[in-house]
Structures are given as structure tokens and as C-alpha cells.
Motif scaffolding. Structure first.
Motif, PDB file in Angstrom:
ATOM      1  N   GLY B  59      23.517 -18.522 -12.596  1.00 17.85           N
ATOM      2  CA  GLY B  59      24.095 -18.714 -11.170  1.00 17.85           C
ATOM      3  C   GLY B  59      23.543 -20.321 -10.252  1.00 17.85           C
ATOM      4  N   LEU B  60      22.769 -20.379 -10.408  1.00 19.54           N
ATOM      5  CA  LEU B  60      21.919 -21.736 -10.498  1.00 19.54           C
ATOM      6  C   LEU B  60      23.064 -22.721 -10.191  1.00 19.54           C
ATOM      7  CD1 LEU B  60      18.148 -20.753 -10.735  1.00 19.54           C
ATOM      8  CD2 LEU B  60      18.963 -21.024  -8.968  1.00 19.54           C
ATOM      9  N   LEU B  61      22.973 -22.779 -12.286  1.00 15.17           N
ATOM     10  CA  LEU B  61      24.034 -23.697 -12.448  1.00 15.17           C
ATOM     11  C   LEU B  61      25.517 -23.648 -11.136  1.00 15.17           C
ATOM     12  CD1 LEU B  61      23.041 -23.582 -15.693  1.00 15.17           C
ATOM     13  CD2 LEU B  61      22.557 -25.693 -14.570  1.00 15.17           C
ATOM     14  N   ALA B  62      25.645 -22.744 -11.406  1.00 16.97           N
ATOM     15  CA  ALA B  62      27.380 -22.761 -10.388  1.00 16.97           C
ATOM     16  C   ALA B  62      27.048 -22.983  -8.899  1.00 16.97           C
ATOM     17  CB  ALA B  62      27.857 -21.233 -10.499  1.00 16.97           C
ATOM     18  N   ASP B  63      26.019 -23.295  -8.157  1.00 16.84           N
ATOM     19  CA  ASP B  63      25.719 -23.264  -6.743  1.00 16.84           C
ATOM     20  C   ASP B  63      25.115 -24.486  -7.065  1.00 16.84           C
ATOM     21  OD1 ASP B  63      26.010 -19.755  -6.425  1.00 16.84           O
ATOM     22  OD2 ASP B  63      23.614 -20.023  -6.029  1.00 16.84           O
ATOM     23  N   ALA B  64      24.840 -24.591  -7.928  1.00 17.18           N
ATOM     24  CA  ALA B  64      23.978 -26.400  -8.242  1.00 17.18           C
ATOM     25  C   ALA B  64      25.926 -27.174  -7.955  1.00 17.18           C
ATOM     26  CB  ALA B  64      23.589 -26.973  -8.980  1.00 17.18           C
ATOM     27  N   LEU B  65      27.025 -27.134  -9.031  1.00 13.29           N
ATOM     28  CA  LEU B  65      28.084 -27.695  -8.788  1.00 13.29           C
ATOM     29  C   LEU B  65      29.141 -26.752  -7.484  1.00 13.29           C
ATOM     30  CD1 LEU B  65      28.786 -27.873 -12.550  1.00 13.29           C
ATOM     31  CD2 LEU B  65      28.185 -29.588 -11.524  1.00 13.29           C
TER      32      LEU B  65
END
Lengths: 82, 82
Positions: B59-65
Motif C-alpha cells: 500500500g505504501l509503495l502504490a500510494d508513493a507512486l
């Protein structure tokens, strides 16, 4: 103007969608756990959002329910049309 | 008849899609790691499929991108039309 609905965390979306998908297929937690090679307690904890589930186990659960993993992480997928 | 292409594991789909999505946005591993609050080494290991990444970090990676998580787990999402 009501504040935009708080964005649900990925974990809680997966938890809710897993439960919905399982119920829609009329599969018990026990049967899903058996198919996925996981314990029933684990499945129950994932469905309650208590587990920071890993991608390998997410894949096992999606395969066991024969549903694409993307559907289990899509907050809109099981939304009843208002 | 050639055997149906082996189904890629969820982990490898996420690894490949994360790398593609990051590159398409011209973001370095360093910058993505910083945005996501993770280490560059960790991001690099996830992109190589060496990490059984958890849903919270996904989730953190998707949000960051700024990409929906479902796109990062969809094997068809970044497929170049043959």
C-alpha cells in the motif's frame, strides 16, 4: 461539505474483499484455509484485518477462490452501486 | 501445442509491475523508497522478487507512486499489446 471518505488501507480493503468473495462463493473459512494451505485462524485474522498478510499468501488465497488478486485489492470491486 | 505460459506468481507480477510503474514515472528507487518510508535496498529486493512483501508495504509503495494497488498486482496491466 462532508470530508471525503477516508481512504481505506490496502489491508482493510483486502480483508473486506476476501470475506465478500469467499461468501459470494459460499465457501467456509475452513474450506478456503484448506484449499490455500493456510490455517483457519490465519484466514479469520486476515479477514479481520489483523494480519499484515504477505503477497505469497495473498496469491494462495486468490488462487483458492479462483479470483484475480487485483479484484481482492480493488476498493471498488465489490461496492454495491449506490 | 506449446504449454500454456506458466502463471507468474503474485510476487513476481508485483515485482515486475512495481519496476515498470516506477520507471514509467521516471522515479528512482531512492526517491520511491524515500516517499514510501522504506529503504532503497528493500525496494530493490522487492523489485527483484526477493521479498515476500506485506500488504501494508504494498500500500505504501502504490500510494508513493500514486497508482492503484490493483494495477501493481495485475499481470495484464503493463503488458505491451502483442
Amino acid at each position: 461539505m462532508t470530508k471525503n471518505k477516508e481512504k481505506q488501507s490496502a489491508r482493510m480493503v483486502f480483508a473486506a474483499n476476501l470475506r465478500l468473495a469467499r461468501r459470494l462463493r459460499d465457501v467456509s473459512q475452513e474450506a478456503l484455509a484448506l484449499d490455500a494451505g493456510l490455517s483457519r485462524t490465519y484466514v479469520s485474522e486476515v479477514e479481520r484485518g489483523e494480519r499484515n498478510v504477505s503477497i505469497d499468501n495473498m496469491g494462495l488465497l486468490a488462487d483458492a477462490l479462483q479470483i484475480p488478486l487485483k479484484d481482492l485489492v480493488d476498493p471498488e470491486r465489490f461496492k454495491v452501486l449506490d
